[in-house]
Scaffold this motif. Sequence first.
Motif: not given
Length: 248
Positions: A111, A64, A143-144, A98, A115, A113, A67-69, A79
């Motif tokens: 949206v 996590d 990331s959330q 993803k 990593e 993600y 990881t960025v959003l 992807e």
Amino acid sequence: MENNYPNLDEMDIEEFEEYIDKSRRKRSRTPMQVKKISPRAIEVDDLEKRLELAKRQAEEAQRDDCTVLVVKLHIKADEYDVYRFFSNAGVGKVRDVKVIRDTKTGKSKGVAYVEFYTPDSVLKSMTLSGQMINGQAISVQPSQAEKNRAAAATRLAKTAEQQLATPKEGPNKIFIASLKDELSYVGVRELRQLFSPFGEIENVKVNKGVGYVQYRNSKDANEAVTKMDGVKIKNKRIKVGIADAKTN
């Protein structure tokens, strides 16, 4: 012809039971072997499961952190488009991408993600907000999961602060005066030393022979009044009470 059977009449009960037990074991071609599990083995197994769970949770938390959003993503970007963009941006090696899609239609929700392998790539990737993927400007955010941890930490800090903070309900300022004459023999330092055992003091002053002590909360002020009113200081009794709210 001699037989190998023992003389059962000459056996006592214990010998007979032993003979029966041996006979049963011999007749059983596939004897059932039950492995006894000790409580220690169960405990070790439980500890190993807990350790494995802790390792998985630590690994998930570490991922996590890497990881960025990505939001405002073009709905036709897949992807590979996202992977190619971040890989070519030089912010770090991409581990996984993803794109979030609608479970029914399979269409992108705009949206994704992304990593990375290292946390420092997250900070670098934040600078890519505003750049284009498939002709549409994107926004890169933490990331959330990271936001949730930050929010949880904020809530914990706020709760701790509320628990530590003492409410100032009611009057929290007291006066100290002598019943015989002015309190000229006691100064600010002495008053603070005398009344600090009852709670946290915010301010101490002496004005025209009357001392004033302001506590952080009313509970401590009331306790000081109860325990110090009428006490002798240097052979003189003092008067302690709740000060008028208008008193400076």
